[in-house]
Design a protein around this motif. Structure first.
Motif, PDB file in Angstrom:
ATOM      1  N   LEU A   1      -4.441  50.845  -8.444  1.00  0.00           N
ATOM      2  CA  LEU A   1      -4.836  52.078  -8.803  1.00  0.00           C
ATOM      3  C   LEU A   1      -4.308  52.957  -7.630  1.00  0.00           C
ATOM      4  CD1 LEU A   1      -6.299  54.118 -10.699  1.00  0.00           C
ATOM      5  CD2 LEU A   1      -8.304  53.212  -9.433  1.00  0.00           C
ATOM      6  N   LEU A   2      -4.415  52.477  -6.508  1.00  0.00           N
ATOM      7  CA  LEU A   2      -3.942  53.749  -5.278  1.00  0.00           C
ATOM      8  C   LEU A   2      -2.577  53.680  -5.543  1.00  0.00           C
ATOM      9  CD1 LEU A   2      -6.303  52.619  -2.421  1.00  0.00           C
ATOM     10  CD2 LEU A   2      -6.316  54.647  -3.678  1.00  0.00           C
ATOM     11  N   ILE A   3      -1.718  52.760  -5.662  1.00  0.00           N
ATOM     12  CA  ILE A   3      -0.528  52.982  -5.772  1.00  0.00           C
ATOM     13  C   ILE A   3      -0.074  53.755  -6.722  1.00  0.00           C
ATOM     14  CG2 ILE A   3       1.706  51.607  -6.442  1.00  0.00           C
ATOM     15  CD1 ILE A   3       0.478  49.155  -4.678  1.00  0.00           C
ATOM     16  N   VAL A   4      -0.731  53.799  -8.089  1.00  0.00           N
ATOM     17  CA  VAL A   4      -0.166  54.505  -9.202  1.00  0.00           C
ATOM     18  C   VAL A   4      -0.409  55.954  -9.099  1.00  0.00           C
ATOM     19  CG1 VAL A   4      -0.767  54.898 -11.491  1.00  0.00           C
ATOM     20  CG2 VAL A   4      -0.537  52.782 -11.015  1.00  0.00           C
ATOM     21  N   LEU A   5      -1.812  56.069  -8.246  1.00  0.00           N
ATOM     22  CA  LEU A   5      -2.299  57.594  -7.926  1.00  0.00           C
ATOM     23  C   LEU A   5      -1.289  58.104  -6.814  1.00  0.00           C
ATOM     24  CD1 LEU A   5      -6.096  57.035  -7.814  1.00  0.00           C
ATOM     25  CD2 LEU A   5      -4.724  57.971  -9.438  1.00  0.00           C
ATOM     26  N   LEU A   6      -0.700  57.250  -6.111  1.00  0.00           N
ATOM     27  CA  LEU A   6       0.123  57.726  -4.993  1.00  0.00           C
ATOM     28  C   LEU A   6       1.649  58.229  -5.621  1.00  0.00           C
ATOM     29  CD1 LEU A   6       0.620  58.292  -1.966  1.00  0.00           C
ATOM     30  CD2 LEU A   6       1.692  55.945  -1.782  1.00  0.00           C
ATOM     31  N   VAL A   7       1.999  57.199  -6.260  1.00  0.00           N
ATOM     32  CA  VAL A   7       3.409  57.695  -6.985  1.00  0.00           C
ATOM     33  C   VAL A   7       3.177  58.830  -8.128  1.00  0.00           C
ATOM     34  CG1 VAL A   7       4.718  56.846  -8.933  1.00  0.00           C
ATOM     35  CG2 VAL A   7       3.855  55.257  -7.371  1.00  0.00           C
ATOM     36  N   ILE A   8       1.963  59.213  -8.482  1.00  0.00           N
ATOM     37  CA  ILE A   8       1.572  60.279  -9.544  1.00  0.00           C
ATOM     38  C   ILE A   8       1.904  61.525  -8.513  1.00  0.00           C
ATOM     39  CG2 ILE A   8      -0.228  61.526 -10.561  1.00  0.00           C
ATOM     40  CD1 ILE A   8      -1.002  59.093 -12.068  1.00  0.00           C
ATOM     41  N   GLY A   9       1.209  61.591  -7.342  1.00  0.00           N
ATOM     42  CA  GLY A   9       1.338  62.451  -6.233  1.00  0.00           C
ATOM     43  C   GLY A   9       2.701  62.821  -6.072  1.00  0.00           C
ATOM     44  N   GLY A  10       3.592  61.654  -5.849  1.00  0.00           N
ATOM     45  CA  GLY A  10       4.719  62.004  -5.386  1.00  0.00           C
ATOM     46  C   GLY A  10       5.661  62.588  -6.615  1.00  0.00           C
ATOM     47  N   VAL A  11       5.450  62.348  -7.751  1.00  0.00           N
ATOM     48  CA  VAL A  11       6.073  62.808  -8.978  1.00  0.00           C
ATOM     49  C   VAL A  11       5.678  64.352  -9.232  1.00  0.00           C
ATOM     50  CG1 VAL A  11       6.275  62.802 -11.215  1.00  0.00           C
ATOM     51  CG2 VAL A  11       6.594  60.700 -10.123  1.00  0.00           C
ATOM     52  N   LEU A  12       4.559  64.676  -8.731  1.00  0.00           N
ATOM     53  CA  LEU A  12       3.964  65.908  -9.143  1.00  0.00           C
ATOM     54  C   LEU A  12       4.580  66.887  -7.763  1.00  0.00           C
ATOM     55  CD1 LEU A  12       0.112  65.853  -9.668  1.00  0.00           C
ATOM     56  CD2 LEU A  12       1.924  66.941 -10.816  1.00  0.00           C
ATOM     57  N   LEU A  13       4.763  66.268  -6.749  1.00  0.00           N
ATOM     58  CA  LEU A  13       5.479  66.836  -5.586  1.00  0.00           C
ATOM     59  C   LEU A  13       6.894  67.180  -5.771  1.00  0.00           C
ATOM     60  CD1 LEU A  13       5.711  68.238  -2.644  1.00  0.00           C
ATOM     61  CD2 LEU A  13       6.182  65.787  -1.888  1.00  0.00           C
ATOM     62  N   VAL A  14       7.749  66.268  -6.479  1.00  0.00           N
ATOM     63  CA  VAL A  14       9.066  66.593  -6.662  1.00  0.00           C
ATOM     64  C   VAL A  14       9.137  67.450  -8.019  1.00  0.00           C
ATOM     65  CG1 VAL A  14      11.106  65.665  -7.464  1.00  0.00           C
ATOM     66  CG2 VAL A  14       9.832  64.571  -5.785  1.00  0.00           C
ATOM     67  N   THR A  15       8.197  67.514  -8.894  1.00  0.00           N
ATOM     68  CA  THR A  15       8.170  68.280 -10.176  1.00  0.00           C
ATOM     69  C   THR A  15       8.106  69.734  -9.702  1.00  0.00           C
ATOM     70  OG1 THR A  15       7.814  66.302 -11.410  1.00  0.00           O
ATOM     71  CG2 THR A  15       7.209  68.418 -12.365  1.00  0.00           C
ATOM     72  N   SER A  16       6.833  69.957  -8.937  1.00  0.00           N
ATOM     73  CA  SER A  16       6.496  71.133  -8.545  1.00  0.00           C
ATOM     74  C   SER A  16       7.415  71.822  -7.911  1.00  0.00           C
ATOM     75  CB  SER A  16       5.177  71.147  -7.765  1.00  0.00           C
ATOM     76  OG  SER A  16       5.510  70.560  -6.285  1.00  0.00           O
ATOM     77  N   ILE A  17       8.324  71.257  -6.968  1.00  0.00           N
ATOM     78  CA  ILE A  17       9.543  71.786  -6.384  1.00  0.00           C
ATOM     79  C   ILE A  17      10.449  72.347  -7.287  1.00  0.00           C
ATOM     80  CG2 ILE A  17      11.127  71.787  -4.583  1.00  0.00           C
ATOM     81  CD1 ILE A  17       8.530  72.078  -3.277  1.00  0.00           C
ATOM     82  N   ALA A  18      10.702  71.447  -8.380  1.00  0.00           N
ATOM     83  CA  ALA A  18      11.798  71.659  -9.278  1.00  0.00           C
ATOM     84  C   ALA A  18      11.473  72.736 -10.173  1.00  0.00           C
ATOM     85  CB  ALA A  18      12.188  70.391 -10.051  1.00  0.00           C
ATOM     86  N   LEU A  19      10.293  72.690 -10.543  1.00  0.00           N
ATOM     87  CA  LEU A  19       9.725  73.980 -11.610  1.00  0.00           C
ATOM     88  C   LEU A  19       9.652  75.338 -10.856  1.00  0.00           C
ATOM     89  CD1 LEU A  19       7.232  72.053 -13.434  1.00  0.00           C
ATOM     90  CD2 LEU A  19       9.540  72.695 -14.245  1.00  0.00           C
ATOM     91  N   LEU A  20       9.450  75.250  -9.403  1.00  0.00           N
ATOM     92  CA  LEU A  20       9.415  76.393  -8.685  1.00  0.00           C
ATOM     93  C   LEU A  20      10.839  77.139  -8.874  1.00  0.00           C
ATOM     94  CD1 LEU A  20       8.046  78.642  -7.023  1.00  0.00           C
ATOM     95  CD2 LEU A  20       8.587  76.945  -4.908  1.00  0.00           C
ATOM     96  N   VAL A  21      11.684  76.397  -8.457  1.00  0.00           N
ATOM     97  CA  VAL A  21      13.292  76.903  -8.492  1.00  0.00           C
ATOM     98  C   VAL A  21      13.595  77.457  -9.811  1.00  0.00           C
ATOM     99  CG1 VAL A  21      15.651  76.215  -8.233  1.00  0.00           C
ATOM    100  CG2 VAL A  21      13.782  75.323  -6.458  1.00  0.00           C
ATOM    101  N   VAL A  22      13.108  76.473 -10.897  1.00  0.00           N
ATOM    102  CA  VAL A  22      13.376  77.177 -12.301  1.00  0.00           C
ATOM    103  C   VAL A  22      12.650  78.418 -12.730  1.00  0.00           C
ATOM    104  CG1 VAL A  22      13.066  76.409 -14.743  1.00  0.00           C
ATOM    105  CG2 VAL A  22      13.744  74.795 -13.061  1.00  0.00           C
ATOM    106  N   TRP A  23      11.599  78.433 -12.211  1.00  0.00           N
ATOM    107  CA  TRP A  23      10.942  79.852 -12.391  1.00  0.00           C
ATOM    108  C   TRP A  23      11.462  80.921 -11.765  1.00  0.00           C
ATOM    109  CZ3 TRP A  23       5.993  81.196  -9.489  1.00  0.00           C
ATOM    110  CH2 TRP A  23       5.406  82.521  -9.752  1.00  0.00           C
ATOM    111  N   LEU A  24      11.728  80.827 -10.582  1.00  0.00           N
ATOM    112  CA  LEU A  24      12.509  81.852  -9.671  1.00  0.00           C
ATOM    113  C   LEU A  24      13.960  82.343 -10.179  1.00  0.00           C
ATOM    114  CD1 LEU A  24      11.278  80.577  -6.168  1.00  0.00           C
ATOM    115  CD2 LEU A  24      10.240  82.592  -7.653  1.00  0.00           C
ATOM    116  N   VAL A  25      14.606  81.364 -10.733  1.00  0.00           N
ATOM    117  CA  VAL A  25      16.129  81.585 -11.162  1.00  0.00           C
ATOM    118  C   VAL A  25      16.131  82.283 -12.413  1.00  0.00           C
ATOM    119  CG1 VAL A  25      17.101  79.620  -9.730  1.00  0.00           C
ATOM    120  CG2 VAL A  25      16.519  79.470 -12.132  1.00  0.00           C
ATOM    121  N   LYS A  26      14.997  82.328 -13.273  1.00  0.00           N
ATOM    122  CA  LYS A  26      14.900  83.132 -14.706  1.00  0.00           C
ATOM    123  C   LYS A  26      14.219  84.523 -14.294  1.00  0.00           C
ATOM    124  CE  LYS A  26      14.050  79.020 -17.497  1.00  0.00           C
ATOM    125  NZ  LYS A  26      13.373  78.241 -18.573  1.00  0.00           N
ATOM    126  N   ARG A  27      15.063  85.238 -14.735  1.00  0.00           N
ATOM    127  CA  ARG A  27      14.463  86.995 -14.247  1.00  0.00           C
ATOM    128  C   ARG A  27      13.480  87.361 -15.263  1.00  0.00           C
ATOM    129  NH1 ARG A  27      19.210  90.749 -16.012  1.00  0.00           N
ATOM    130  NH2 ARG A  27      17.557  92.182 -15.356  1.00  0.00           N
TER     131      ARG A  27
END
Length: 375
Positions: free
Chosen positions: A160-186
């Motif tokens: 369970l901890l491994i799964v939760l840690l992986v979810i956290g890593g995915v959220l981290l990468v996704t959040s950075i990517a979505l932040l870039v997507v948001w900022l480049v859209k006028r």
């Protein structure tokens, strides 16, 4: 003036002041959260000192690193909150984007203690298996039956901890990517992107609080329960249920979890302020909508777009729970709807409704029913 002097058309302009005032208010609220954090730290120190556990040198290494990363995370978040509360660079989108990135990094520092817990649980699983081998050699089946649920639980906890840690890593990468997507859209409001950002900064803190609760549960309830069952089987004195040093630090985990809970409030507040100020910097200039006898002209990236009353446009409000709040939506037949937050405008919804009624002789209205909330 709300009317064009040539034909008395109603005109609403873009105005960032409403959203800027909201962001300023949120920043002032952050000062109270800073005071709350300071009080929490003092209470933690007092409790730890009175309980004689304020000795980092005797803590388990996992507890030591957890404390270090919790304090480092809170310091970064605290600095970000100070910047936002003082309104430093309020008109600079770049600074507030940097604040959001700092908050994301600060929150995700707490994934490292979770990784250490996974390693600790893995070691403990090995210790329990070795202990069960000894019990099998002694042929004490009741003792084996008593320990088996613990062995299964430790194994499941590791997965369970491994799964939760992986979810956290995915959220981290996704959040950075979505932040870039948001900022480049006028002029993008980033509704979806900001939801993921808020989740990404809160997830590690909540996860660490749950891990702290698990440490307390195992050390104060599960292990004593198993030990009581083993004691009834008259095991040799040398045969004892293995434990871990981190279980002896359960009070520190309670206190650290309390600090993290305060951090949840702080990090949620500073993220909202930074995002609001990013939105302020993205408010367009000029006319937003124009209402006249022929129809509505609304501001669009392609230029002013006119919708005739004969096209039967749908004009309504749409509920939003976070800044910049509810939106004015103009639904167009066969086309994507156009929307703008009411907070971006220099008029109230009721004024727009009056203009629409006047231009159409009460044939059309601004439907604000979706903004009603039932408590």
């Amino acid at each position: 003036m709300r009317f064009d002097p040539e034909d008395y058309a109603f005109v609403a302009h873009y105005d960032p002041r409403g959203l800027a005032n909201q962001a300023k208010g949120l920043g002032k609220q952050g000062l109270m959260r800073i005071i709350t954090l300071a009080i929490s730290v003092v209470i933690v120190i007092i409790i730890a000192k009175n309980a004689n556990v304020l000795h980092p040198t005797v803590w388990n290494h996992v507890t030591q690193w957890t404390a270090i990363f919790v304090l480092a995370s809170l310091v970064l978040i605290l600095l970000a909150q100070v910047v936002e509360s003082l309104g430093i660079g309020a008109q600079s989108a770049g600074l507030h984007v940097a604040i959001v990135v700092v908050v994301i990094v600060a929150a995700n520092l707490l994934l490292y203690p979770v990784y250490l817990l996974i390693a600790m649980v893995s070691d403990y699983s090995t210790m329990i298996r070795d202990f069960m081998v000894i019990l099998k050699g002694l042929g004490i089946q009741p003792a084996i039956d008593a320990v088996q649920p613990l062995a299964d639980g430790v194994r499941d906890a590791k997965i369970l901890l491994i799964v939760l840690l992986v979810i956290g890593g995915v959220l981290l990468v996704t959040s950075i990517a979505l932040l870039v997507v948001w900022l480049v859209k006028r002029r993008s409001l980033g509704w979806t992107q900001r939801r993921f950002l808020n989740l990404a900064v809160l997830y590690p803190l909540v996860l660490l609080v749950l891990c702290g609760a698990a440490v307390v549960f195992v050390s104060k309830y599960l292990l004593p329960k198993v030990e009581n069952k083993l004691g009834l089987d008259n095991l040799p004195a040398a045969i004892k249920l293995p434990g871990l040093g981190v279980f002896n630090d359960w009070l520190m985990w309670v206190l650290l979890a309390g600090l993290v809970v305060t951090g949840v409030l702080l990090i949620g507040g500073v993220t909202k302020v930074a995002e609001a100020r990013i939105l302020v910097s993205r408010v367009p200039v000029g006319n937003a909508i124009r209402v006249d006898a022929l129809g509505i002209v609304y501001d669009d990236l392609r230029g002013p777009q006119r919708v005739e009353w004969a096209a039967a446009p749908v004009i309504a409000g749409r509920q939003r729970g976070v800044l910049p709040g509810p939106e004015l939506v103009i639904g167009l037949p066969g086309q994507p709807a156009w929307s703008v937050p009411f907070m971006y405008l220099d008029v109230m919804p009721g004024t727009i409704d009056s203009a629409v009624r006047a231009a159409t002789m009460n044939a059309r209205t601004l439907d604000l029913t979706p903004l009603d909330k039932v408590f």
